[in-house]
Design a protein around this motif. Structure first.
Motif, PDB file in Angstrom:
ATOM      1  N   LYS A   7       0.843  -1.203   0.000  1.00  0.00           N
ATOM      2  CA  LYS A   7       0.000   0.000   0.000  1.00  0.00           C
ATOM      3  C   LYS A   7       0.872   1.244   0.000  1.00  0.00           C
ATOM      4  CE  LYS A   7      -2.168   3.559   2.160  1.00  0.00           C
ATOM      5  NZ  LYS A   7      -1.648   4.621   3.069  1.00  0.00           N
ATOM      6  N   PHE A   8       0.566   2.188  -0.871  1.00  0.00           N
ATOM      7  CA  PHE A   8       1.331   3.428  -0.975  1.00  0.00           C
ATOM      8  C   PHE A   8       0.404   4.619  -0.721  1.00  0.00           C
ATOM      9  CE2 PHE A   8       3.481   0.250  -3.518  1.00  0.00           C
ATOM     10  CZ  PHE A   8       4.800   0.374  -3.100  1.00  0.00           C
ATOM     11  N   GLY A   9       0.791   5.428   0.263  1.00  0.00           N
ATOM     12  CA  GLY A   9      -0.006   6.588   0.624  1.00  0.00           C
ATOM     13  C   GLY A   9       0.216   7.755  -0.312  1.00  0.00           C
ATOM     14  N   GLY A  10      -0.475   8.845  -0.017  1.00  0.00           N
ATOM     15  CA  GLY A  10      -0.444  10.017  -0.893  1.00  0.00           C
ATOM     16  C   GLY A  10       0.927  10.621  -1.074  1.00  0.00           C
ATOM     17  N   THR A  11       1.732  10.676  -0.006  1.00  0.00           N
ATOM     18  CA  THR A  11       3.068  11.251  -0.134  1.00  0.00           C
ATOM     19  C   THR A  11       3.977  10.374  -0.979  1.00  0.00           C
ATOM     20  OG1 THR A  11       3.706  10.206   1.964  1.00  0.00           O
ATOM     21  CG2 THR A  11       2.946  12.482   2.067  1.00  0.00           C
ATOM     22  N   SER A  12       3.709   9.080  -1.003  1.00  0.00           N
ATOM     23  CA  SER A  12       4.547   8.145  -1.768  1.00  0.00           C
ATOM     24  C   SER A  12       4.372   8.310  -3.271  1.00  0.00           C
ATOM     25  CB  SER A  12       4.223   6.704  -1.374  1.00  0.00           C
ATOM     26  OG  SER A  12       4.470   6.477  -0.008  1.00  0.00           O
ATOM     27  N   VAL A  13       3.228   8.868  -3.690  1.00  0.00           N
ATOM     28  CA  VAL A  13       2.966   9.048  -5.131  1.00  0.00           C
ATOM     29  C   VAL A  13       2.651  10.509  -5.438  1.00  0.00           C
ATOM     30  CG1 VAL A  13       2.211   6.676  -5.553  1.00  0.00           C
ATOM     31  CG2 VAL A  13       0.534   8.359  -4.764  1.00  0.00           C
ATOM     32  N   ALA A  14       3.223  11.427  -4.645  1.00  0.00           N
ATOM     33  CA  ALA A  14       2.836  12.841  -4.713  1.00  0.00           C
ATOM     34  C   ALA A  14       3.213  13.519  -6.021  1.00  0.00           C
ATOM     35  CB  ALA A  14       3.457  13.601  -3.537  1.00  0.00           C
ATOM     36  N   ALA A  38      -0.788  -3.822  -5.585  1.00  0.00           N
ATOM     37  CA  ALA A  38      -0.543  -2.552  -4.904  1.00  0.00           C
ATOM     38  C   ALA A  38      -1.852  -1.788  -4.734  1.00  0.00           C
ATOM     39  CB  ALA A  38       0.458  -1.713  -5.683  1.00  0.00           C
ATOM     40  N   VAL A  39      -2.030  -1.204  -3.559  1.00  0.00           N
ATOM     41  CA  VAL A  39      -3.184  -0.348  -3.277  1.00  0.00           C
ATOM     42  C   VAL A  39      -2.655   1.074  -3.124  1.00  0.00           C
ATOM     43  CG1 VAL A  39      -5.033   0.175  -1.644  1.00  0.00           C
ATOM     44  CG2 VAL A  39      -4.452  -2.205  -2.158  1.00  0.00           C
ATOM     45  N   VAL A  40      -3.285   2.026  -3.791  1.00  0.00           N
ATOM     46  CA  VAL A  40      -2.729   3.373  -3.877  1.00  0.00           C
ATOM     47  C   VAL A  40      -3.756   4.421  -3.450  1.00  0.00           C
ATOM     48  CG1 VAL A  40      -1.487   4.987  -5.375  1.00  0.00           C
ATOM     49  CG2 VAL A  40      -1.367   2.542  -5.833  1.00  0.00           C
ATOM     50  N   SER A  41      -3.257   5.444  -2.747  1.00  0.00           N
ATOM     51  CA  SER A  41      -4.085   6.582  -2.350  1.00  0.00           C
ATOM     52  C   SER A  41      -4.002   7.685  -3.399  1.00  0.00           C
ATOM     53  CB  SER A  41      -3.605   7.135  -1.001  1.00  0.00           C
ATOM     54  OG  SER A  41      -3.685   6.170   0.015  1.00  0.00           O
ATOM     55  N   ALA A 134      -7.269   1.012  -6.690  1.00  0.00           N
ATOM     56  CA  ALA A 134      -7.615   2.279  -6.044  1.00  0.00           C
ATOM     57  C   ALA A 134      -8.122   1.998  -4.632  1.00  0.00           C
ATOM     58  CB  ALA A 134      -8.673   3.015  -6.856  1.00  0.00           C
ATOM     59  N   GLY A 135      -7.407   2.490  -3.636  1.00  0.00           N
ATOM     60  CA  GLY A 135      -7.843   2.306  -2.256  1.00  0.00           C
ATOM     61  C   GLY A 135      -9.002   3.214  -1.908  1.00  0.00           C
ATOM     62  N   PHE A 136      -9.591   2.994  -0.696  1.00  0.00           N
ATOM     63  CA  PHE A 136     -10.510   3.989  -0.149  1.00  0.00           C
ATOM     64  C   PHE A 136     -11.913   3.935  -0.737  1.00  0.00           C
ATOM     65  CE2 PHE A 136     -11.685   8.694  -0.539  1.00  0.00           C
ATOM     66  CZ  PHE A 136     -11.963   8.921   0.800  1.00  0.00           C
ATOM     67  N   LYS A 168       2.117 -11.283   2.986  1.00  0.00           N
ATOM     68  CA  LYS A 168       2.432 -10.097   3.775  1.00  0.00           C
ATOM     69  C   LYS A 168       1.708  -8.887   3.195  1.00  0.00           C
ATOM     70  CE  LYS A 168       6.769  -9.628   4.869  1.00  0.00           C
ATOM     71  NZ  LYS A 168       8.219  -9.321   4.778  1.00  0.00           N
ATOM     72  N   CYS A 169       1.395  -7.930   4.059  1.00  0.00           N
ATOM     73  CA  CYS A 169       0.844  -6.646   3.625  1.00  0.00           C
ATOM     74  C   CYS A 169       1.813  -5.566   4.076  1.00  0.00           C
ATOM     75  CB  CYS A 169      -0.540  -6.417   4.215  1.00  0.00           C
ATOM     76  SG  CYS A 169      -1.299  -4.852   3.698  1.00  0.00           S
ATOM     77  N   GLN A 170       2.440  -4.902   3.125  1.00  0.00           N
ATOM     78  CA  GLN A 170       3.409  -3.853   3.430  1.00  0.00           C
ATOM     79  C   GLN A 170       2.766  -2.480   3.256  1.00  0.00           C
ATOM     80  OE1 GLN A 170       6.424  -5.065   0.528  1.00  0.00           O
ATOM     81  NE2 GLN A 170       7.703  -5.857   2.203  1.00  0.00           N
ATOM     82  N   ILE A 171       2.825  -1.678   4.315  1.00  0.00           N
ATOM     83  CA  ILE A 171       2.267  -0.329   4.285  1.00  0.00           C
ATOM     84  C   ILE A 171       3.420   0.650   4.133  1.00  0.00           C
ATOM     85  CG2 ILE A 171       0.835   1.370   5.467  1.00  0.00           C
ATOM     86  CD1 ILE A 171      -0.703  -1.155   4.843  1.00  0.00           C
TER      87      ILE A 171
END
Length: 402
Positions: A7-14, A38-41, A134-136, A168-171
């Motif tokens: 999972k990649f948060g917003g800052t990871s794909v800014a 991959a799950v992406v914000s 797409a997450g969320f 595994k789930c990597q955040i």
């Protein structure tokens, strides 16, 4: 062949540079012989931009239409990331939440996952396709777009890892693990190699922003191996598992939560059923209550004080004020200038004097305590909001450097 959910948060794909870096992380994992989902914000603060655009048009827009709008952020992210992976010559397919099988209830802006239909995802993984989800977001039974609320992408990732029996789930986030306190505000905060589900759940609930509590709760329920690590630096992260190290610190972390309001009901009738009347009114409106304190008043009355999330405070006061006569209280007061500071640790159970040490740290820092709440693995205090950051530093210093 093992499946790794990342999972990649917003800052990871800014921005474009970070999207390219995330594409490298995903393909590197794929090249090790793993299947990757991959799950992406949404990128950076793009969700906030969409909220601002909505407020320009209609500040009181329906939650349904806001879900349609906000879900667009993740759609942009997954397409850009898929294009970056495609450029590297790997088989890849992006999917919106509903395409990945997410079925939710109809509680717009804070939907709960009912089930995940994994057939399409499994078919693509069987072809060794990298999946970008797409997450969320998801769809309800009426085929309306829904969003999962704060931390929804974390929840999406853990739910997929559970449904697909991932190894595994990597955040991936902007910090390289779980720390004993926020390293951005506390000098000397220490990164934890591991932490238990229960401790992480408490920290997430109490204001630590590394993971959302719903995702940790789900990981514990389905025994999903979680790892928190940085998308910006190549170094080991923090493992979240059923039991952390046996030889461990008394407390695992200090957290603060400034999204808190204190509500007080004064001079209530001292009679059976009063607490039920009050909190049933709030429960009907789905307002969660946290710390509760009941004190003896005068002339056969009592006062009840409790905390709620700051965004629910005005609504809670409105409900209770309308029912003052029914409840039989003299006044309803609200204070939004408060914060909750907490310590969490499984080691507290077998080490007496932890509360004393906490109170000593606050006393030496000349910080007054308004309310206290305890459980087997946590102690929370309510203090003035201006003292919150100083309190975290003082408590952390007392436990880790004293």
């Amino acid at each position: 062949m093992d499946l790794i959910v990342q999972k990649f948060g917003g800052t990871s794909v800014a921005n474009a540079e970070r999207v390219e870096h995330v594409a490298d992380l995903i393909t590197r994992t794929y090249d090790k012989g793993n299947n990757v989902l991959a799950v992406v914000s949404a990128q950076g603060k793009f969700t906030d931009v969409l909220v601002d655009k909505a407020n320009e048009i209609n500040p009181k827009g329906s939650r349904r239409e806001m879900d349609v709008l906000l879900s667009a952020g993740e759609q942009i992210s997954i397409a850009l990331l898929a294009l970056a992976i495609e450029k590297r010559g790997y088989p890849v397919k992006s999917m919106l939440g509903w395409q990945a099988g997410f079925v939710t209830d109809s509680n717009h802006s804070n939907a709960r996952i009912r089930r995940i239909n994994t057939e399409r995802v499994q078919n693509e993984l069987a072809k060794r396709t990298i999946i970008i989800v797409a997450g969320f977001q998801g769809l309800d039974r009426y085929d309306d777009m829904t969003t999962l609320g704060r931390g929804g992408s974390d929840t999406s990732a853990v739910a997929l890892a559970a449904a697909l029996n991932a190894k595994k789930c990597q955040i991936y986030t902007d910090v390289d693990g779980v720390y004993t306190a926020d390293p951005r505000i506390v000098k000397g905060a220490k990164k934890l190699d591991s932490i238990s589900y229960d401790e992480m759940l408490e920290l997430a609930t109490l204001g630590a922003q590394v993971l959302h509590n719903r995702s940790v709760e789900m990981a514990k329920r389905y025994n999903v191996d979680l790892e928190v690590l940085s998308s910006l630096e190549d170094r080991p992260g923090t493992i979240i598992k059923e039991e952390a190290n046996v030889e461990k610190m008394i407390i695992s972390g200090v957290a603060k939560d400034t999204n808190v309001a204190r509500i007080s009901l004064l001079e209530l009738k001292d009679q059976p059923g009063m607490a039920f009347r009050i909190f049933s009114l709030l429960a009907k409106e789905k307002i969660n209550v946290d710390i509760i304190l009941q004190s003896v008043g005068r002339d056969g009355t009592k006062d009840i004080t409790f905390t709620v999330a700051k965004e629910n405070a005005d609504h809670a006061v409105e409900i209770l004020s309308k029912s003052k006569e029914q409840i039989g209280c003299k006044a309803v007061l609200c204070d939004k200038e408060v914060a909750k500071v907490s310590i969490v640790g499984a080691g507290m159970e077998s080490n007496p004097g932890v509360a004393c040490k906490l109170f000593d740290a606050l006393a030496q820092a000349n910080i007054n305590i308004d309310m206290v709440s305890t459980s087997e693995i946590k102690i929370s205090v309510l203090i003035h909001i201006d003292d919150a950051q100083r309190a975290v530093a003082a408590i952390h210093d007392k436990f880790y450097n004293d």
